[in-house]
Write an enzyme that holds these catalytic residues in place. Structure first.
Site, mmCIF file in Angstrom:
data_model
loop_
_atom_site.group_PDB
_atom_site.id
_atom_site.type_symbol
_atom_site.label_atom_id
_atom_site.label_comp_id
_atom_site.label_asym_id
_atom_site.label_seq_id
_atom_site.Cartn_x
_atom_site.Cartn_y
_atom_site.Cartn_z
ATOM 1 N N HIS A 1 0.850 -1.208 0.000
ATOM 2 C CA HIS A 1 0.000 0.000 0.000
ATOM 3 C C HIS A 1 0.884 1.256 0.000
ATOM 4 O O HIS A 1 0.570 2.237 -0.681
ATOM 5 C CB HIS A 1 -0.884 0.030 1.247
ATOM 6 N N ARG B 1 -3.636 -10.614 4.153
ATOM 7 C CA ARG B 1 -4.069 -11.980 4.489
ATOM 8 C C ARG B 1 -2.893 -12.910 4.784
ATOM 9 O O ARG B 1 -3.125 -14.035 5.234
ATOM 10 C CB ARG B 1 -4.954 -12.545 3.372
HETATM 11 P P1 AMP Z 1 -6.427 -3.993 -0.199
HETATM 12 O O1 AMP Z 1 -6.237 -3.144 1.007
HETATM 13 O O2 AMP Z 1 -5.900 -5.375 -0.052
HETATM 14 O O3 AMP Z 1 -7.813 -3.915 -0.770
HETATM 15 O O4 AMP Z 1 -5.496 -3.355 -1.316
HETATM 16 C C1 AMP Z 1 -5.567 -2.001 -1.636
HETATM 17 C C2 AMP Z 1 -4.694 -1.745 -2.828
HETATM 18 O O5 AMP Z 1 -3.354 -2.123 -2.512
HETATM 19 C C3 AMP Z 1 -5.102 -2.585 -4.061
HETATM 20 O O6 AMP Z 1 -4.970 -1.786 -5.214
HETATM 21 C C4 AMP Z 1 -4.097 -3.701 -4.046
HETATM 22 O O7 AMP Z 1 -3.860 -4.255 -5.318
HETATM 23 C C5 AMP Z 1 -2.868 -2.980 -3.520
HETATM 24 N N1 AMP Z 1 -1.906 -3.936 -2.971
HETATM 25 C C6 AMP Z 1 -2.137 -4.908 -2.052
HETATM 26 N N2 AMP Z 1 -1.023 -5.639 -1.847
HETATM 27 C C7 AMP Z 1 -0.062 -5.117 -2.664
HETATM 28 C C8 AMP Z 1 1.297 -5.435 -2.921
HETATM 29 N N3 AMP Z 1 1.917 -6.451 -2.304
HETATM 30 N N4 AMP Z 1 1.978 -4.683 -3.816
HETATM 31 C C9 AMP Z 1 1.355 -3.649 -4.461
HETATM 32 N N5 AMP Z 1 0.073 -3.300 -4.257
HETATM 33 C C10 AMP Z 1 -0.636 -4.018 -3.380
#
Ligand code: AMP
Length: 288
Positions: free
Chosen positions: A37, A188
């Protein structure tokens, strides 16, 4: 950094930024923020004069029996990370702010891109994602919205939604950030036991194996998939493949001949955690 809970407040902050001539960048998240993030916030910071991060665990993108209730919520640490990476405003709405009437009657969906890959094992997931992102884009009205390549299908679905419905925002996709052993960072990952955590880098390893095989001129997608399955079986005995797909990154359809841009995507289920990862190969050798 301005932390706001209401739509009216975030709209005011964005209106002020825009009136000052700033480009507005937006990073939607579900919180429990990590360096993945953080990289999106930094990308937004580099490209835009005003950066809004949203932190909202969106109930309508979780199916029955999924981890909505147990999804990790760490607001204090999240705000520290937002501050450190240069966010200007953080929008942290309550459910009542996002869904004031409880049940939402309007849905946004991109069916033909949503029933494969993650959508096959998570029915309704992408409708929940599209609906909340559409709402957030209407609330924040960013010039650019930043998403991670780790959730590749999400980026394909959202790009199409934005194009089809003429949202005036550019979707920017940023590279996946990984742990030192190759495991894609994910909120996760905390669900993994120690034994599962030691097996989890197998996802990235078998994607790298696919890259090597394709670059070396593998004849067919099937041959690559079999090599990946063999690696996973040996390296991650506690994981069960949810999907392993070699597909066209534009329409997410299976490819057999490896002649154009190719996405290799995998999902593996451990006991409590379902992990996803992918690799995009832009120009595999012609003719397979
Ligand atoms: P989430 O909080 O999991 O819904 O993710 C929010 C944003 O962060 C989404 O656009 C995800 O694709 C991105 N994201 C999550 N994990 C990663 C990662 N390891 N590398 C880059 N972006 C990520």
């Amino acid at each position: 950094m301005n932390v706001v809970k209401t739509i009216a407040e975030v709209r005011r902050a964005v209106a002020w930024a825009r009136a000052s001539g700033k480009l507005v960048g937006f990073v939607p998240t579900m919180g429990n923020l990590h360096a993945g993030h953080g990289s999106l916030i930094e990308a937004a910071r580099g490209a835009c004069g005003f950066v809004v991060v949203s932190i909202y665990v969106n109930p309508i993108q979780f199916g029955p029996g999924e981890d909505f209730a147990s999804y990790p919520r760490t607001p204090e640490q999240d705000l520290e990370l937002c501050q450190a990476r240069g966010a200007d405003a953080v929008f942290m709405p309550a459910d009542e702010e996002m869904y004031p009437q409880g049940k939402i009657l309007t849905e946004v969906s991109v069916p033909s891109l949503s029933h494969t890959l993650c959508g096959a094992s998570r029915p309704g997931h992408f409708t929940g994602v599209c609906t909340v992102v559409a709402k957030l884009l209407n609330v924040v009205s960013p010039d650019r919205a930043f998403f991670g390549a780790k959730d590749f299908q999400q980026t394909v679905v959202l790009r199409r939604m934005v194009a089809d419905l003429n949202f005036p925002a550019e979707i920017v996709v940023c590279p996946t950030v990984r742990e030192s052993d190759g495991l894609a960072m994910s909120s996760r990952n905390s669900y993994l036991t120690a034994a599962e955590r030691s097996q989890a880098p197998a996802l990235h390893e078998c994607l790298e194996l696919a890259r090597q095989r394709i670059v070396a001129g593998a004849a067919s997608a099937n041959e690559v998939a079999e090599a990946m399955k063999a690696h996973l079986a040996g390296r991650a005995p506690d994981g069960r493949i949810d999907y392993l797909k070699i597909i066209d990154p534009m329409d997410l359809r299976d490819v057999e001949k490896l002649t154009g841009p190719t996405l290799v995507a995998i999902s593996v289920r451990f006991c409590k955690a379902r992990l996803i990862d992918n690799i995009l190969l832009q120009s595999p050798p012609k003719g397979g």
